[in-house]
Design a protein around this motif. Structure first.
Motif, PDB file in Angstrom:
ATOM      1  N   LEU A 109      10.345   1.346  -1.238  1.00  0.00           N
ATOM      2  CA  LEU A 109       9.131   0.876  -0.566  1.00  0.00           C
ATOM      3  C   LEU A 109       9.074  -0.647  -0.507  1.00  0.00           C
ATOM      4  N   LEU A 110       9.428  -1.323  -1.600  1.00  0.00           N
ATOM      5  CA  LEU A 110       9.390  -2.782  -1.626  1.00  0.00           C
ATOM      6  C   LEU A 110      10.415  -3.379  -0.660  1.00  0.00           C
ATOM      7  N   THR A 111      11.568  -2.731  -0.553  1.00  0.00           N
ATOM      8  CA  THR A 111      12.574  -3.184   0.408  1.00  0.00           C
ATOM      9  C   THR A 111      12.045  -3.042   1.833  1.00  0.00           C
ATOM     10  N   THR A 112      11.382  -1.931   2.111  1.00  0.00           N
ATOM     11  CA  THR A 112      10.816  -1.715   3.443  1.00  0.00           C
ATOM     12  C   THR A 112       9.775  -2.779   3.773  1.00  0.00           C
ATOM     13  N   ILE A 113       8.921  -3.102   2.807  1.00  0.00           N
ATOM     14  CA  ILE A 113       7.906  -4.131   3.030  1.00  0.00           C
ATOM     15  C   ILE A 113       8.548  -5.469   3.370  1.00  0.00           C
ATOM     16  N   SER A 114       9.646  -5.788   2.710  1.00  0.00           N
ATOM     17  CA  SER A 114      10.283  -7.091   2.936  1.00  0.00           C
ATOM     18  C   SER A 114      10.827  -7.230   4.351  1.00  0.00           C
ATOM     19  N   PHE A 115      11.063  -6.094   5.040  1.00  0.00           N
ATOM     20  CA  PHE A 115      11.574  -6.137   6.412  1.00  0.00           C
ATOM     21  C   PHE A 115      10.562  -5.678   7.452  1.00  0.00           C
ATOM     22  N   ALA A 116       9.390  -5.204   7.032  1.00  0.00           N
ATOM     23  CA  ALA A 116       8.413  -4.624   7.960  1.00  0.00           C
ATOM     24  C   ALA A 116       8.001  -5.634   9.025  1.00  0.00           C
ATOM     25  N   GLN A 117       7.943  -5.170  10.285  1.00  0.00           N
ATOM     26  CA  GLN A 117       7.578  -6.040  11.401  1.00  0.00           C
ATOM     27  C   GLN A 117       6.198  -5.734  11.965  1.00  0.00           C
ATOM     28  N   SER A 118       5.512  -4.717  11.439  1.00  0.00           N
ATOM     29  CA  SER A 118       4.141  -4.417  11.877  1.00  0.00           C
ATOM     30  C   SER A 118       3.238  -4.302  10.657  1.00  0.00           C
ATOM     31  N   PHE A 119       1.977  -4.668  10.856  1.00  0.00           N
ATOM     32  CA  PHE A 119       1.040  -4.589   9.742  1.00  0.00           C
ATOM     33  C   PHE A 119       0.823  -3.141   9.315  1.00  0.00           C
ATOM     34  N   THR A 120       0.887  -2.217  10.256  1.00  0.00           N
ATOM     35  CA  THR A 120       0.669  -0.807   9.920  1.00  0.00           C
ATOM     36  C   THR A 120       1.732  -0.306   8.942  1.00  0.00           C
ATOM     37  N   LEU A 121       3.010  -0.597   9.237  1.00  0.00           N
ATOM     38  CA  LEU A 121       4.072  -0.185   8.316  1.00  0.00           C
ATOM     39  C   LEU A 121       3.920  -0.890   6.973  1.00  0.00           C
ATOM     40  N   PHE A 122       3.596  -2.182   7.017  1.00  0.00           N
ATOM     41  CA  PHE A 122       3.348  -2.932   5.787  1.00  0.00           C
ATOM     42  C   PHE A 122       2.253  -2.259   4.965  1.00  0.00           C
ATOM     43  N   ALA A 123       1.142  -1.895   5.634  1.00  0.00           N
ATOM     44  CA  ALA A 123      -0.006  -1.311   4.936  1.00  0.00           C
ATOM     45  C   ALA A 123       0.341   0.049   4.336  1.00  0.00           C
ATOM     46  N   VAL A 124       1.058   0.884   5.103  1.00  0.00           N
ATOM     47  CA  VAL A 124       1.430   2.216   4.603  1.00  0.00           C
ATOM     48  C   VAL A 124       2.295   2.096   3.358  1.00  0.00           C
ATOM     49  N   CYS A 125       3.278   1.204   3.401  1.00  0.00           N
ATOM     50  CA  CYS A 125       4.157   1.028   2.239  1.00  0.00           C
ATOM     51  C   CYS A 125       3.410   0.424   1.061  1.00  0.00           C
ATOM     52  N   TRP A 126       2.505  -0.520   1.344  1.00  0.00           N
ATOM     53  CA  TRP A 126       1.710  -1.137   0.282  1.00  0.00           C
ATOM     54  C   TRP A 126       0.878  -0.071  -0.434  1.00  0.00           C
ATOM     55  N   ILE A 127       0.215   0.791   0.355  1.00  0.00           N
ATOM     56  CA  ILE A 127      -0.611   1.854  -0.229  1.00  0.00           C
ATOM     57  C   ILE A 127       0.257   2.835  -1.010  1.00  0.00           C
ATOM     58  N   ALA A 128       1.437   3.153  -0.473  1.00  0.00           N
ATOM     59  CA  ALA A 128       2.350   4.053  -1.187  1.00  0.00           C
ATOM     60  C   ALA A 128       2.830   3.430  -2.492  1.00  0.00           C
ATOM     61  N   VAL A 129       3.069   2.116  -2.494  1.00  0.00           N
ATOM     62  CA  VAL A 129       3.448   1.430  -3.733  1.00  0.00           C
ATOM     63  C   VAL A 129       2.372   1.620  -4.790  1.00  0.00           C
ATOM     64  N   ASP A 130       1.107   1.448  -4.405  1.00  0.00           N
ATOM     65  CA  ASP A 130       0.032   1.596  -5.378  1.00  0.00           C
ATOM     66  C   ASP A 130      -0.108   3.041  -5.851  1.00  0.00           C
ATOM     67  N   PHE A 131       0.120   4.013  -4.950  1.00  0.00           N
ATOM     68  CA  PHE A 131       0.066   5.423  -5.356  1.00  0.00           C
ATOM     69  C   PHE A 131       1.137   5.711  -6.407  1.00  0.00           C
ATOM     70  N   ILE A 132       2.366   5.248  -6.168  1.00  0.00           N
ATOM     71  CA  ILE A 132       3.449   5.462  -7.126  1.00  0.00           C
ATOM     72  C   ILE A 132       3.195   4.678  -8.407  1.00  0.00           C
ATOM     73  N   PHE A 133       2.732   3.438  -8.247  1.00  0.00           N
ATOM     74  CA  PHE A 133       2.461   2.587  -9.406  1.00  0.00           C
ATOM     75  C   PHE A 133       1.447   3.236 -10.349  1.00  0.00           C
ATOM     76  N   SER A 134       0.537   4.039  -9.791  1.00  0.00           N
ATOM     77  CA  SER A 134      -0.505   4.656 -10.615  1.00  0.00           C
ATOM     78  C   SER A 134       0.073   5.557 -11.689  1.00  0.00           C
ATOM     79  N   SER A 135       1.302   6.021 -11.489  1.00  0.00           N
ATOM     80  CA  SER A 135       1.905   6.944 -12.463  1.00  0.00           C
ATOM     81  C   SER A 135       2.611   6.222 -13.601  1.00  0.00           C
ATOM     82  N   CYS A 136       2.809   4.921 -13.481  1.00  0.00           N
ATOM     83  CA  CYS A 136       3.729   4.243 -14.398  1.00  0.00           C
ATOM     84  C   CYS A 136       3.193   4.142 -15.825  1.00  0.00           C
ATOM     85  N   TRP A 137       1.912   3.754 -15.978  1.00  0.00           N
ATOM     86  CA  TRP A 137       1.390   3.595 -17.333  1.00  0.00           C
ATOM     87  C   TRP A 137       1.357   4.943 -18.066  1.00  0.00           C
ATOM     88  N   ALA A 138       0.855   5.980 -17.403  1.00  0.00           N
ATOM     89  CA  ALA A 138       0.813   7.298 -18.036  1.00  0.00           C
ATOM     90  C   ALA A 138       2.219   7.796 -18.347  1.00  0.00           C
TER      91      ALA A 138
END
Length: 379
Positions: free
Chosen positions: A51-80
């Motif tokens: 996801l982070l690699t995709t964000i670094s190359f994303a050319q539209s805000f929509t793709l950026f936003a989708v990956c950003w939100i997905a990063v936070d969804f996945i990140f939510s599992s890390c502490w637990a």
């Protein structure tokens, strides 16, 4: 969303991404308990790298936003996942120490990340278009470090654990077990006091996101200095958990409650100083503002990391520790969705616009000051 103003885009994105974390907390706890913390972390880190690699190359805000939100969804599992991995890997008398080391790792990452990314922005500023893309690319590459360590050391832990897989006193984790544990814990006052204090402390802790903005807009610092202010915030957290976690976990419950109350009083004072500045009651220099951020981070770290995590480990066990850890965070991330969206939408250059923000952080700190020591005593 492409037609919104930049400020409206960021406000909407922060709100949606925080809700994604809340949804992850609500849904992923039993999954983590079933897979095991080590396997869950491997899966999460690999997905984050993509996801982070995709964000670094994303050319539209929509793709950026989708990956950003997905990063936070996945990140939510890390502490637990980390909490569950501690239960997989260490005996009970080491849990407090290992949670402290985990918190040290988290805050070391924060501190180094702000310093590293500040250096990247400073070195590329004016020479490269959209230098922020390099930060996401570097972040993607850095996921290889913990992923490699988990692959090497985690395999040894899982081999040792497999010998006990048929032990009837230590049954295989299941969704039913996790949900039954939550129902049992939800009947106790200590559980709900931990939920309350953890939720408001997450709001209090999340101000880290806005430290660079506040330093640059309210105190007039450069972007590089503003990032260093955030690094001081993380450094305060780092020092607190480095030198205090093992000591704290070895104290009696009454002493833990007393220490927690003292730290939360200091945290409340730090927030009050910022509130006084933006209200015009006193004037802080940029240096003193940064020092306040250091105290802010130092004071909340142990109350935020230790009590709830130790509760989840002791009451949840191998079968449900991740589920309890996530349950503590659900309410907090719902509050964060509202808080982050609001703070992102205010006029950051107007000091008085920050008054509701610091009023909110002060109220959160006071609530934790009153509820968390009681939760510790009733645990």
């Amino acid at each position: 969303v492409e037609t919104l103003s930049p400020q409206s885009r960021m406000a909407a994105l922060l709100g949606m991404s925080t809700l994604a974390v809340a949804f992850g907390k609500l849904s992923l706890g039993p999954v983590i308990d079933a897979l095991g913390g080590i396997n869950s972390l491997k899966l999460a880190l690999g997905t984050l790298m993509v996801l982070l690699t995709t964000i670094s190359f994303a050319q539209s805000f929509t793709l950026f936003a989708v990956c950003w939100i997905a990063v936070d969804f996945i990140f939510s599992s890390c502490w637990a996942s980390c909490i569950n991995a501690i239960h997989q890997s260490f005996p009970e008398n080491e849990w407090g120490k290992q949670v402290g080391i985990l918190a040290v790792g988290a805050r070391t990452g924060n501190t180094l990340a702000f310093a590293m990314f500040s250096s990247i922005l400073r070195s590329l500023e004016g020479t490269v278009k959209q230098p922020w893309r390099h930060i996401f690319a570097v972040s993607a590459i850095l996921q290889l470090v913990p992923l490699s360590l988990l692959t090497y050391f985690g395999g040894k832990t899982m081999i040792a654990e497999s010998a006990d897989v048929h032990d009837p006193t230590n049954p295989k984790p299941s969704f039913h077990t996790s949900l039954a544990t939550i129902r049992r814990e939800a009947s106790t006052s200590a559980f709900w006091l931990h939920v309350l204090s953890r939720s408001v402390l997450m709001v209090f802790a999340s101000f880290l996101l806005f430290v660079p903005t506040m330093m640059s807009q309210v105190y007039g610092t450069s972007n590089a200095i503003a990032a260093q202010g955030a690094s001081l915030y993380s450094l305060g957290c780092l020092l607190s958990v480095t030198f205090g976690s093992s000591w704290y976990s070895n104290q009696s419950k009454p002493k833990q409650a007393l220490v927690t109350a003292a730290l939360m009083a200091l945290a409340t004072g730090s927030s009050l100083l910022q509130l006084a500045h933006v209200s015009g009651l006193l004037t802080l220099s940029a240096t003193w503002a940064a020092a306040t951020m250091f105290l802010w981070g130092f004071a909340f770290a142990i109350p935020f990391y230790l009590p709830a995590s130790l509760y989840a480990l002791s009451r949840g066990g191998r079968q449900s520790s991740a589920t309890i850890a996530d349950a503590f965070d659900i309410g907090g991330f719902v509050l964060l969705a509202l808080f982050n969206s609001y703070v992102a939408s205010i006029d950051h250059g107007n000091p008085t616009a920050w008054i509701p923000t610091f009023s909110g952080t002060t109220a959160c700190s006071l609530i934790a000051l009153l509820s968390l020591p009681v939760a510790i005593l009733r645990q």
